[in-house]
Design a protein around this motif. Structure first.
Motif, mmCIF file in Angstrom:
data_model
loop_
_atom_site.group_PDB
_atom_site.id
_atom_site.type_symbol
_atom_site.label_atom_id
_atom_site.label_comp_id
_atom_site.label_asym_id
_atom_site.label_seq_id
_atom_site.Cartn_x
_atom_site.Cartn_y
_atom_site.Cartn_z
ATOM 1 N N PHE A 20 6.079 7.882 -8.754
ATOM 2 C CA PHE A 20 6.914 6.379 -10.100
ATOM 3 C C PHE A 20 7.712 5.667 -9.523
ATOM 4 O O PHE A 20 7.799 4.526 -9.714
ATOM 5 C CB PHE A 20 7.572 7.798 -11.046
ATOM 6 C CG PHE A 20 6.484 7.824 -12.315
ATOM 7 C CD1 PHE A 20 5.098 8.391 -12.287
ATOM 8 C CD2 PHE A 20 7.018 7.597 -13.789
ATOM 9 C CE1 PHE A 20 4.656 8.675 -13.589
ATOM 10 C CE2 PHE A 20 5.984 7.287 -14.626
ATOM 11 C CZ PHE A 20 4.727 7.955 -14.952
ATOM 12 N N ASP A 21 8.253 6.917 -8.530
ATOM 13 C CA ASP A 21 9.315 6.118 -8.184
ATOM 14 C C ASP A 21 9.306 4.967 -6.714
ATOM 15 O O ASP A 21 9.593 4.127 -6.884
ATOM 16 C CB ASP A 21 10.714 7.357 -7.161
ATOM 17 C CG ASP A 21 11.318 8.054 -8.138
ATOM 18 O OD1 ASP A 21 11.106 7.219 -9.425
ATOM 19 O OD2 ASP A 21 12.144 8.985 -8.079
ATOM 20 N N ALA A 22 8.078 5.451 -5.682
ATOM 21 C CA ALA A 22 7.869 4.239 -5.072
ATOM 22 C C ALA A 22 7.686 3.300 -5.612
ATOM 23 O O ALA A 22 7.578 1.907 -4.915
ATOM 24 C CB ALA A 22 7.084 5.064 -4.125
ATOM 25 N N VAL A 23 6.671 2.928 -6.917
ATOM 26 C CA VAL A 23 6.701 1.799 -7.521
ATOM 27 C C VAL A 23 7.358 1.159 -8.142
ATOM 28 O O VAL A 23 7.178 -0.169 -7.852
ATOM 29 C CB VAL A 23 4.892 1.764 -8.227
ATOM 30 C CG1 VAL A 23 4.797 0.765 -9.605
ATOM 31 C CG2 VAL A 23 3.694 2.343 -8.226
ATOM 32 N N LYS A 24 8.257 1.850 -8.136
ATOM 33 C CA LYS A 24 9.102 1.431 -9.297
ATOM 34 C C LYS A 24 9.751 0.274 -8.008
ATOM 35 O O LYS A 24 10.622 -0.955 -8.133
ATOM 36 C CB LYS A 24 10.407 2.173 -10.283
ATOM 37 C CG LYS A 24 11.658 1.723 -10.500
ATOM 38 C CD LYS A 24 11.748 2.802 -11.826
ATOM 39 C CE LYS A 24 12.706 1.701 -12.119
ATOM 40 N NZ LYS A 24 14.483 2.263 -12.430
ATOM 41 N N LYS A 25 10.318 1.016 -7.298
ATOM 42 C CA LYS A 25 11.174 0.250 -6.188
ATOM 43 C C LYS A 25 10.650 -0.699 -5.310
ATOM 44 O O LYS A 25 10.837 -1.615 -5.458
ATOM 45 C CB LYS A 25 11.613 1.315 -4.674
ATOM 46 C CG LYS A 25 12.357 0.917 -3.412
ATOM 47 C CD LYS A 25 13.912 1.159 -3.987
ATOM 48 C CE LYS A 25 14.565 0.202 -3.060
ATOM 49 N NZ LYS A 25 15.235 1.211 -1.535
ATOM 50 N N ILE A 26 9.607 -0.572 -5.211
ATOM 51 C CA ILE A 26 8.181 -1.405 -4.743
ATOM 52 C C ILE A 26 8.281 -3.220 -5.174
ATOM 53 O O ILE A 26 8.146 -3.902 -5.151
ATOM 54 C CB ILE A 26 7.446 -0.901 -4.170
ATOM 55 C CG1 ILE A 26 7.710 -0.269 -2.836
ATOM 56 C CG2 ILE A 26 6.378 -1.958 -3.018
ATOM 57 C CD1 ILE A 26 7.105 1.082 -2.141
ATOM 58 N N LYS A 27 8.201 -2.504 -6.318
ATOM 59 C CA LYS A 27 7.823 -3.753 -7.328
ATOM 60 C C LYS A 27 9.382 -5.057 -8.239
ATOM 61 O O LYS A 27 8.991 -5.962 -7.296
ATOM 62 C CB LYS A 27 6.930 -3.163 -8.628
ATOM 63 C CG LYS A 27 6.078 -3.720 -9.993
ATOM 64 C CD LYS A 27 6.353 -3.031 -10.881
ATOM 65 C CE LYS A 27 4.646 -3.392 -11.508
ATOM 66 N NZ LYS A 27 4.740 -2.983 -12.627
ATOM 67 N N ILE B 163 0.757 -0.825 -0.074
ATOM 68 C CA ILE B 163 0.348 0.528 -0.148
ATOM 69 C C ILE B 163 1.232 1.279 0.114
ATOM 70 O O ILE B 163 2.011 1.154 1.099
ATOM 71 C CB ILE B 163 -0.802 0.362 1.664
ATOM 72 C CG1 ILE B 163 -1.401 -1.263 1.568
ATOM 73 C CG2 ILE B 163 -1.730 0.938 1.652
ATOM 74 C CD1 ILE B 163 -2.227 -1.489 0.206
ATOM 75 N N ILE B 164 0.733 1.456 -1.061
ATOM 76 C CA ILE B 164 0.923 2.979 -1.022
ATOM 77 C C ILE B 164 0.151 4.468 -0.462
ATOM 78 O O ILE B 164 -0.274 5.010 -1.230
ATOM 79 C CB ILE B 164 2.034 3.654 -2.166
ATOM 80 C CG1 ILE B 164 3.161 2.632 -2.618
ATOM 81 C CG2 ILE B 164 2.703 5.075 -2.071
ATOM 82 C CD1 ILE B 164 3.561 1.958 -4.456
ATOM 83 N N THR B 165 1.135 5.446 0.361
ATOM 84 C CA THR B 165 -0.285 6.035 1.264
ATOM 85 C C THR B 165 -0.073 7.455 2.268
ATOM 86 O O THR B 165 2.051 7.318 2.371
ATOM 87 C CB THR B 165 -0.451 5.642 2.194
ATOM 88 O OG1 THR B 165 -2.042 6.779 3.479
ATOM 89 C CG2 THR B 165 0.060 3.977 3.142
ATOM 90 N N ILE B 166 -0.099 8.567 1.718
ATOM 91 C CA ILE B 166 0.964 9.143 2.910
ATOM 92 C C ILE B 166 0.641 9.584 4.247
ATOM 93 O O ILE B 166 0.598 10.292 5.039
ATOM 94 C CB ILE B 166 0.994 11.080 2.674
ATOM 95 C CG1 ILE B 166 -0.826 11.001 2.219
ATOM 96 C CG2 ILE B 166 1.119 11.214 0.966
ATOM 97 C CD1 ILE B 166 -1.688 12.478 2.067
ATOM 98 N N PHE B 167 -1.169 8.114 4.406
ATOM 99 C CA PHE B 167 -1.180 7.541 5.882
ATOM 100 C C PHE B 167 -1.022 6.870 6.369
ATOM 101 O O PHE B 167 -2.288 6.015 6.695
ATOM 102 C CB PHE B 167 -2.312 8.791 6.122
ATOM 103 C CG PHE B 167 -2.661 9.911 6.005
ATOM 104 C CD1 PHE B 167 -1.888 10.809 7.066
ATOM 105 C CD2 PHE B 167 -3.621 10.780 4.960
ATOM 106 C CE1 PHE B 167 -2.430 12.602 6.659
ATOM 107 C CE2 PHE B 167 -4.449 11.793 4.550
ATOM 108 C CZ PHE B 167 -3.331 13.135 5.783
#
Ligand code: ADE
Length: 225
Positions: free
Chosen positions: A68-75, A5-9
């Motif tokens: 973009f960067d979060a998904v690339k790193k997490i994937k 999950i990618i979130t600000i909270f």
């Protein structure tokens, strides 16, 4: 199955992930759920993740770079389906939940403010999903809804899988009413048929009741019946 999950909270998820069936599913290693703070991925020195919309108008738009960067790193090198929670998405139904439950890796992006920069949807997102025709303050609660309804469909998560088959929406019908002890509660009795031991009659009664409830609350579900 794994959820990212990618979130600000991120803290909003703690209580929900640590109770009930979702908690047990993680303990039983049926699902792994990781929550990531979007701000950790921003290159902005003030950790800003939003900006004013080009073309003007109210509100703020979430910038593309952190997503973009979060998904690339997490994937990493894994194959994963990326879902964006948004009121403009395709409506979540039991059918879509069943489709999502077949995935090995789901990355869920929680949008905010007036929305997310369109290039995120274009280049990063595979599916935009809404939990209903109303607007929430952010995608966190919708992401929790996805986690909950998808997790319970993973084999071995809900005790008796047969109990999933009878429930609302599985056949475009709502559920029949349920009763338990006592048979007479403050003067209101359980329908006799349920105490009769006649399984055929009980099954017939349940079918009729499901139809009655569906007609009353969701006539749109039975327009083809
Ligand atoms: N974000 C705000 N409202 C939403 C909704 N109805 N579904 C999914 N994400 C949302």
């Amino acid at each position: 199955m794994r959820f990212d999950i990618i979130t600000i909270f991120p803290e909003m998820f703690t209580p929900v992930l640590n109770e009930s069936i979702v908690k047990r599913a993680q303990e039983k290693k049926k699902v792994a759920i990781r929550v990531h703070d979007l701000r950790k991925y921003t290159k902005d020195k003030h950790k800003k993740v939003d900006d004013r919309p080009f073309g003007g108008g109210p509100g703020m738009v979430m910038t593309p770079q952190p997503f973009f960067d979060a998904v690339k790193k997490i994937k990493g090198r894994r194959k994963a389906k990326v879902v964006l929670m948004s009121p403009s998405g395709k409506r979540l139904t039991q059918k879509l939940a069943r489709e999502l439950a077949k995935q090995k890796n789901l990355i869920v992006l929680c949008g905010h403010y007036e929305g997310v920069d369109e290039r995120v949807r274009e280049k990063v997102v595979d599916e935009e999903v809404s939990i209903g025709d109303y607007v929430l303050t952010g995608g966190e609660i919708p992401a929790m809804v996805i986690i909950d309804c998808v997790t319970r469909l993973i084999p071995g998560v809900v005790g008796k899988e047969a109990s999933l088959e009878d429930e609302s929406f599985e056949r475009d019908m709502l559920e029949y009413p349920h009763y338990t002890r006592p048979a007479n509660f403050r003067g209101t009795k359980v329908p006799d048929v349920l105490l009769s031991g006649n399984h055929k009659a009980i099954s017939e009664w349940r079918k009729q009741q499901a139809l009655r409830v569906t007609r009353r609350n969701r006539p749109d579900l039975i327009k083809n019946k």
